[in-house]
Design an enzyme around this catalytic site. Structure first.
Site, PDB file in Angstrom:
ATOM      1  N   ARG A   1       0.819  -1.225   0.000  1.00 52.09           N
ATOM      2  CA  ARG A   1       0.000   0.000   0.000  1.00 52.09           C
ATOM      3  C   ARG A   1       0.852   1.274   0.000  1.00 52.09           C
ATOM      4  O   ARG A   1       0.478   2.291   0.580  1.00 52.09           O
ATOM      5  CB  ARG A   1      -0.965   0.036   1.189  1.00 52.09           C
ATOM      6  CG  ARG A   1      -2.001  -1.063   1.157  1.00 52.09           C
ATOM      7  CD  ARG A   1      -3.197  -0.736   2.058  1.00 52.09           C
ATOM      8  NE  ARG A   1      -4.087  -1.885   2.158  1.00 52.09           N
ATOM      9  CZ  ARG A   1      -4.033  -2.797   3.133  1.00 52.09           C
ATOM     10  NH1 ARG A   1      -3.164  -2.662   4.098  1.00 52.09           N
ATOM     11  NH2 ARG A   1      -4.870  -3.796   3.146  1.00 52.09           N
TER      12      ARG A   1
ATOM     13  N   LYS B   1       2.089  11.211 -11.057  1.00 53.48           N
ATOM     14  CA  LYS B   1       1.111  10.435 -11.819  1.00 53.48           C
ATOM     15  C   LYS B   1       1.766   9.142 -12.271  1.00 53.48           C
ATOM     16  O   LYS B   1       2.827   9.159 -12.897  1.00 53.48           O
ATOM     17  CB  LYS B   1       0.631  11.207 -13.051  1.00 53.48           C
ATOM     18  CG  LYS B   1      -0.473  12.200 -12.757  1.00 53.48           C
ATOM     19  CD  LYS B   1      -1.142  12.615 -14.061  1.00 53.48           C
ATOM     20  CE  LYS B   1      -2.228  13.632 -13.828  1.00 53.48           C
ATOM     21  NZ  LYS B   1      -2.874  14.030 -15.093  1.00 53.48           N
TER      22      LYS B   1
ATOM     23  N   GLU C   1       7.512  18.428 -25.003  1.00 56.56           N
ATOM     24  CA  GLU C   1       7.013  18.752 -23.654  1.00 56.56           C
ATOM     25  C   GLU C   1       7.718  19.991 -23.091  1.00 56.56           C
ATOM     26  O   GLU C   1       7.123  20.755 -22.336  1.00 56.56           O
ATOM     27  CB  GLU C   1       7.195  17.561 -22.699  1.00 56.56           C
ATOM     28  CG  GLU C   1       6.446  16.294 -23.096  1.00 56.56           C
ATOM     29  CD  GLU C   1       4.949  16.291 -22.701  1.00 56.56           C
ATOM     30  OE1 GLU C   1       4.462  17.268 -22.088  1.00 56.56           O
ATOM     31  OE2 GLU C   1       4.275  15.295 -23.029  1.00 56.56           O
TER      32      GLU C   1
ATOM     33  N   LYS D   1       6.615  22.480 -14.030  1.00 55.27           N
ATOM     34  CA  LYS D   1       5.727  21.379 -13.647  1.00 55.27           C
ATOM     35  C   LYS D   1       5.570  21.310 -12.132  1.00 55.27           C
ATOM     36  O   LYS D   1       4.463  21.099 -11.624  1.00 55.27           O
ATOM     37  CB  LYS D   1       6.246  20.049 -14.191  1.00 55.27           C
ATOM     38  CG  LYS D   1       5.321  18.896 -13.809  1.00 55.27           C
ATOM     39  CD  LYS D   1       5.267  17.774 -14.797  1.00 55.27           C
ATOM     40  CE  LYS D   1       4.185  16.780 -14.382  1.00 55.27           C
ATOM     41  NZ  LYS D   1       4.176  15.577 -15.230  1.00 55.27           N
TER      42      LYS D   1
ATOM     43  N   GLU E   1      -5.079  17.074  -9.662  1.00 51.27           N
ATOM     44  CA  GLU E   1      -5.770  17.526 -10.862  1.00 51.27           C
ATOM     45  C   GLU E   1      -7.251  17.787 -10.631  1.00 51.27           C
ATOM     46  O   GLU E   1      -8.120  17.238 -11.311  1.00 51.27           O
ATOM     47  CB  GLU E   1      -5.576  16.522 -12.013  1.00 51.27           C
ATOM     48  CG  GLU E   1      -5.951  17.146 -13.355  1.00 51.27           C
ATOM     49  CD  GLU E   1      -5.514  16.306 -14.560  1.00 51.27           C
ATOM     50  OE1 GLU E   1      -4.483  15.624 -14.475  1.00 51.27           O
ATOM     51  OE2 GLU E   1      -6.191  16.390 -15.581  1.00 51.27           O
TER      52      GLU E   1
ATOM     53  N   ARG F   1      -4.048  21.821 -12.735  1.00 47.68           N
ATOM     54  CA  ARG F   1      -3.081  20.828 -13.209  1.00 47.68           C
ATOM     55  C   ARG F   1      -3.433  20.347 -14.618  1.00 47.68           C
ATOM     56  O   ARG F   1      -2.558  19.926 -15.378  1.00 47.68           O
ATOM     57  CB  ARG F   1      -2.993  19.630 -12.252  1.00 47.68           C
ATOM     58  CG  ARG F   1      -1.964  18.613 -12.705  1.00 47.68           C
ATOM     59  CD  ARG F   1      -1.578  17.592 -11.653  1.00 47.68           C
ATOM     60  NE  ARG F   1      -0.616  16.643 -12.233  1.00 47.68           N
ATOM     61  CZ  ARG F   1       0.179  15.840 -11.553  1.00 47.68           C
ATOM     62  NH1 ARG F   1       0.142  15.850 -10.246  1.00 47.68           N
ATOM     63  NH2 ARG F   1       1.031  15.033 -12.162  1.00 47.68           N
TER      64      ARG F   1
ATOM     65  N   ASN G   1      -2.071  19.195 -19.710  1.00 55.90           N
ATOM     66  CA  ASN G   1      -2.569  18.369 -20.816  1.00 55.90           C
ATOM     67  C   ASN G   1      -2.673  19.135 -22.126  1.00 55.90           C
ATOM     68  O   ASN G   1      -3.238  18.602 -23.095  1.00 55.90           O
ATOM     69  CB  ASN G   1      -3.939  17.788 -20.452  1.00 55.90           C
ATOM     70  CG  ASN G   1      -3.840  16.739 -19.362  1.00 55.90           C
ATOM     71  OD1 ASN G   1      -2.936  15.922 -19.372  1.00 55.90           O
ATOM     72  ND2 ASN G   1      -4.748  16.803 -18.409  1.00 55.90           N
TER      73      ASN G   1
ATOM     74  N   HIS H   1      -2.523  17.284 -25.288  1.00 53.34           N
ATOM     75  CA  HIS H   1      -2.588  15.854 -24.975  1.00 53.34           C
ATOM     76  C   HIS H   1      -3.927  15.224 -25.315  1.00 53.34           C
ATOM     77  O   HIS H   1      -3.997  14.009 -25.496  1.00 53.34           O
ATOM     78  CB  HIS H   1      -2.276  15.623 -23.488  1.00 53.34           C
ATOM     79  CG  HIS H   1      -0.812  15.701 -23.177  1.00 53.34           C
ATOM     80  ND1 HIS H   1      -0.060  16.838 -23.411  1.00 53.34           N
ATOM     81  CD2 HIS H   1       0.053  14.781 -22.675  1.00 53.34           C
ATOM     82  CE1 HIS H   1       1.194  16.616 -23.047  1.00 53.34           C
ATOM     83  NE2 HIS H   1       1.290  15.381 -22.600  1.00 53.34           N
TER      84      HIS H   1
ATOM     85  N   HIS I   1      -3.360  12.057 -27.301  1.00 55.93           N
ATOM     86  CA  HIS I   1      -3.710  10.711 -26.848  1.00 55.93           C
ATOM     87  C   HIS I   1      -4.611  10.007 -27.858  1.00 55.93           C
ATOM     88  O   HIS I   1      -4.480   8.802 -28.088  1.00 55.93           O
ATOM     89  CB  HIS I   1      -4.426  10.770 -25.493  1.00 55.93           C
ATOM     90  CG  HIS I   1      -3.506  11.004 -24.332  1.00 55.93           C
ATOM     91  ND1 HIS I   1      -3.960  11.314 -23.079  1.00 55.93           N
ATOM     92  CD2 HIS I   1      -2.154  10.965 -24.240  1.00 55.93           C
ATOM     93  CE1 HIS I   1      -2.923  11.460 -22.264  1.00 55.93           C
ATOM     94  NE2 HIS I   1      -1.821  11.253 -22.945  1.00 55.93           N
TER      95      HIS I   1
ATOM     96  N   HIS J   1       4.779   9.409 -28.161  1.00 58.82           N
ATOM     97  CA  HIS J   1       3.972  10.331 -27.362  1.00 58.82           C
ATOM     98  C   HIS J   1       4.268  11.804 -27.664  1.00 58.82           C
ATOM     99  O   HIS J   1       3.368  12.591 -27.935  1.00 58.82           O
ATOM    100  CB  HIS J   1       4.189  10.034 -25.875  1.00 58.82           C
ATOM    101  CG  HIS J   1       3.472  10.970 -24.955  1.00 58.82           C
ATOM    102  ND1 HIS J   1       2.103  10.986 -24.829  1.00 58.82           N
ATOM    103  CD2 HIS J   1       3.943  11.944 -24.127  1.00 58.82           C
ATOM    104  CE1 HIS J   1       1.753  11.930 -23.960  1.00 58.82           C
ATOM    105  NE2 HIS J   1       2.845  12.521 -23.515  1.00 58.82           N
TER     106      HIS J   1
END
Lengths: 375, 375
Positions: free
Chosen positions: A128, A150, A192, A233, A243, A247, A251, A254, A258, A273
């Protein structure tokens, strides 16, 4: 003092009891043992890497740990986006538990974004939540995926749909490793870097337009660009870790990107990517122009710079054809940025003036895609 | 106002922006639609349940959602501890994503501890965290696993070794469902009820010694016992959500108990979790006596009460034989409660006087187990 030591930069990600340092500069893999030993209570590490990275860096990294008395086991996975799967998540968890990594020990991701996302997820769920160290070996991972917590894997329903927020305890961005990247990989990461300028740093974008050749060549300009990107960032993540709001600006480019990656089955021969993000950022500016938000000149300026560095800037450049607009729209709608059926999109009023729009009509996006898709 | 409504109790788990209510009382499955609709922004739900629970409650639960305009999909999994696996985690994630459950929708666990732990884990990782509602249908789940946000699956290396902390948004503990439990299942849950008395509520343990027959019979004494148990757990969780310290007290009896479950291959015909905890709590008192911490009379008192309600209290009562002490020790050492090689154990100075000890010598545990194992 050597030139290496003077060039090193540190960016701090401020997240209360989960704050951490990003060290950026040359020679950090060789110095990894010392940097880790001074921060870690435990003396055991599981290193997760891939078949491309292992032959170049794994032995050096393990040797650097050994001189500081840190025991390490390692697991070498296939390279590529397909490794972000439950199958490989299971094998990483198994390695970590078999090595009896305890709460004060750590799991290390030595690799690019795929290894970082997968390993971070495994570290986030083993017992955990175990300690986690990122040693990113691609430009993309250094300026984006290794920072911010993330983690995740892909699902048949879409990219990164399964994962956790799990912050690293340390990021070691060794800029020497960038010299072994192919030009295509370096450019993909550069997309990026440019993104941070386009979000809210027009001066940084202008600086990149002037200095991109020095950034590509290496040395201080490169370290400066990486540190500025990480700081950008880190600021966004510190303000909105999970997010819930701003945040989402990260994207930019993106949502389209994506969808293009999904449409090309994450086949890196066709599109990686960063290339999807490059095309996506140009599309985001053009779509903003269509929505009467952004001057067409800004879109042209973005397109010009990205093309100049060698990145693709339109869907025509993707080999192998694309599905119709409706199918791309479906991929967009399955992306995470949907609330109550309405589309959340990052739009822009111009270079460095991006914002989160949460009421973009699906019909406009479909009409726009139909116009832009290769005939 | 009906008798049902007057008997209902609410326990609040205070965790800042992750606070939530536990509703306890009769008729809560029939009232689920209203309770959920008043708290949820979205109107879509994925219900995860098992083959034992589905025939009795699934239709009623779905009907209760429908009258409030909530769309639901459902997935029925095999019953039993073996369902806490990666295989079933993957199918739950797939159902949730296929149903396009978004951030304001929810995933519901309708079942016992296995379904709750597995579903909570899936909710915690789908889209990096989705809303989650627990509808526990066993006493064990109502007083323990549905409260506090621990989720997870088992690994070949041990129980619950893979998971996340993911708090529910609501817990609906319908006490009517307990009437359908087998006596053995009810007793197994009762072991966790007794545990809260043994940790730090000697008055509650004394009340149980007097009133256990009423608790087993149902009605107000049962609701009182469940509410007291949930409040006890909520207090511990609010003070130490991620088990950095005092939350470990909730593991009283569990270190031995988990080792016994592992040694019997999680075969519920031989031993269920609550039975392992019952034997484990007796062993924890006896081991504390061996360490000169606890009077032997306290151990005898605990053993007497647990035996009276019909729970096993010694390793002799486990059918099918047990491995040697060294093998049990190995299972204990792989448990989560190990730091830097030293054993963390919940020991006690007597009924209601438990504490976290983090320096228990492995040799003492092995010697104790050798003494207690059936010859």
């Amino acid at each position: 003092m050597t030139a290496s030591a003077t060039a090193r930069r540190t960016v701090r990600v401020e997240l209360a009891d989960r704050s951490y340092d990003i060290l950026i500069g040359p020679g950090l893999i060789a110095a990894a043992g010392r940097e880790i030993a001074s921060r870690l209570k435990g003396r055991k590490i599981a290193v997760i890497t891939d078949e491309n990275v292992a032959p170049i860096y794994l032995d050096n990294f393990l040797a650097a740990l050994k001189v500081e008395g840190i025991d390490a086991v390692s697991l070498v996975l296939p390279a590529g986006e397909k490794t972000k799967s439950f199958e490989h998540l299971i094998s990483v968890c198994d390695s970590v538990l078999a090595a009896r990594i305890e709460r004060n020990d750590a799991v290390v991701a030595l690799g690019g974004g795929v290894i970082g996302d997968l390993t971070g997820f495994a570290a986030g769920i083993a017992r955990r939540g175990s300690r986690f160290i990122q040693v990113p070996t691609s430009l993309l991972a250094q300026v984006d995926s290794s920072v911010g917590g993330k983690t995740g894997i892909n699902s048949p329903h879409g990219k990164n749909l399964i994962g956790v927020f799990h912050q690293p305890d340390l990021v070691l961005a060794d800029t020497d490793v960038l010299d072994t990247l192919s030009p295509r990989e370096f450019r993909a990461g550069y997309a990026e870097v440019a993104k941070y300028g386009l979000i809210d740093k027009p001066d940084f974008f202008a600086w990149l337009e002037q200095n991109w050749q020095a950034v590509f060549a290496g040395g201080d300009a490169r370290i400066e660009a990486i540190a500025t990107s990480c700081q950008a960032k880190a600021d966004v993540v510190a303000a909105d870790e999970r997010e819930n709001g701003q945040r989402a600006l990260l994207n930019l480019g993106h949502t389209f990107g994506h969808a293009l990656e999904a449409a090309t089955q994450y086949d890196s021969a066709r599109l990686v990517h960063g290339e999807g993000v490059s095309i996506g950022m140009v599309l985001a500016h053009q779509f903003s122009t269509r929505m009467n938000l952004c001057s067409p000149d800004d879109g042209k300026r973005v397109e010009k710079h990205l093309r100049e560095v060698g990145l693709p800037t339109s869907m025509d450049e993707i080999p192998g054809g694309l599905p119709p607009a409706e199918v791309l729209m479906d991929a967009i709608a399955q992306d995470k940025k949907v609330k109550g059926g309405k589309l959340t999109f990052i739009l822009t009023r111009g270079v460095g003036q991006s914002f989160v729009a949460d009421d973009v009509p699906q019909s406009e996006v479909v009409a726009f895609l139909k116009e832009k898709l290769p005939k």
